[in-house]
Design an enzyme around this catalytic site. Sequence first.
Site, PDB file in Angstrom:
ATOM      1  N   TYR A   1       0.844  -1.206   0.000  1.00 14.54           N
ATOM      2  CA  TYR A   1       0.000   0.000   0.000  1.00 14.54           C
ATOM      3  C   TYR A   1       0.881   1.259   0.000  1.00 14.54           C
ATOM      4  O   TYR A   1       0.679   2.181  -0.787  1.00 14.54           O
ATOM      5  CB  TYR A   1      -0.885  -0.046   1.251  1.00 14.54           C
TER       6      TYR A   1
ATOM      7  N   LYS B   1       1.235   4.026  -2.970  1.00 13.17           N
ATOM      8  CA  LYS B   1       0.846   5.425  -2.736  1.00 13.17           C
ATOM      9  C   LYS B   1       2.027   6.376  -2.947  1.00 13.17           C
ATOM     10  O   LYS B   1       1.846   7.473  -3.480  1.00 13.17           O
ATOM     11  CB  LYS B   1       0.276   5.591  -1.324  1.00 13.17           C
TER      12      LYS B   1
END
Length: 256
Positions: free
Chosen positions: A151, A155
Amino acid sequence: MTAQSSTPRVALVTGTRSGIGEAVVRHFREQGHQVLAVDFNPEGEAIAERAGAAFFQADLTDGEACKAAVADALSRFGRLDILVNNAGIQHVSSIEEFPEAQWRRIIDLMLTAPFLLTQAAWPSMRENGWGRIVNVASIHAQVASPGKAAYISAKHGLIGLTKTAALEGGSQGITANALCPAYVKTPLVENQIADQAKLNRMDEQEVVEQIMLKNAAVKRLIDPGEVASLVGYLASDAAGAVTGASWNIDLGWTAQ
Ligand SMILES: NC(=O)c1ccc[n+]([C@@H]2O[C@H](COP(=O)([O-])OP(=O)(O)OC[C@H]3O[C@@H](n4cnc5c(N)ncnc54)[C@H](O)[C@@H]3O)[C@@H](O)[C@H]2O)c1
């Protein structure tokens, strides 16, 4: 902050079954924009319909589905002015135990799909001399936390894509910005509370207070509507001078 756009636009929003995406669709409809809501969950259709938006079902980990979603917006509305890359998932696990398949799925959905959607949307924005790309990143695009390697990597990568799109779009009327929220009250976070509780052997209240809000000056979770208002501003005519930026909406997390 005024979130009004002077001109009705055509927007494609991903990840609209719940949470931030659902709030963005409602916000855009209130502003008079035409919206194509895109999600892999068929339950998204009724939610889009209730908001007065069109719906396209697509698993955005599939590159062809990303292209088909943009093609659907163009054939329905004849143009595409605003792209909001929002769809996301989370998997919490140490690097040592992180399943490769989860890593690939998260990178496909949260970094490759925004790239392919941007690429497919670009010609219409360029031809009209006006475009707004809003990437829903995360405070985890600025800082890291243990247990979220894929994640956080996706990002951080999304910020790089945002800056590059801003530079390439500057002379064509296309802006690109990222949004970096701390914890927002959505199903994605509700699932994470349970996962973090297991990982850290805590109860769920302790996870919220001691992990999620540990660095927050404002001690509460963010409402999805608060994020949608900021998306609305970045997608508006008023934000034409804002590009390549990462907007924190983080309860003061990174102020220290
Ligand atoms: N909730 C938070 O605290 C928080 C904080 C920072 C950033 N974000 C980001 O905001 C975005 C939205 O998250 P949310 O919190 O609203 O979560 P959510 O789980 O409510 O919404 C995510 C949406 O993405 C959709 N989706 C998942 N996999 C998909 C796929 N393969 N193809 C198409 N759609 C798919 C889901 O069906 C859902 O509608 C994500 O990118 C997330 O990383 C959330």
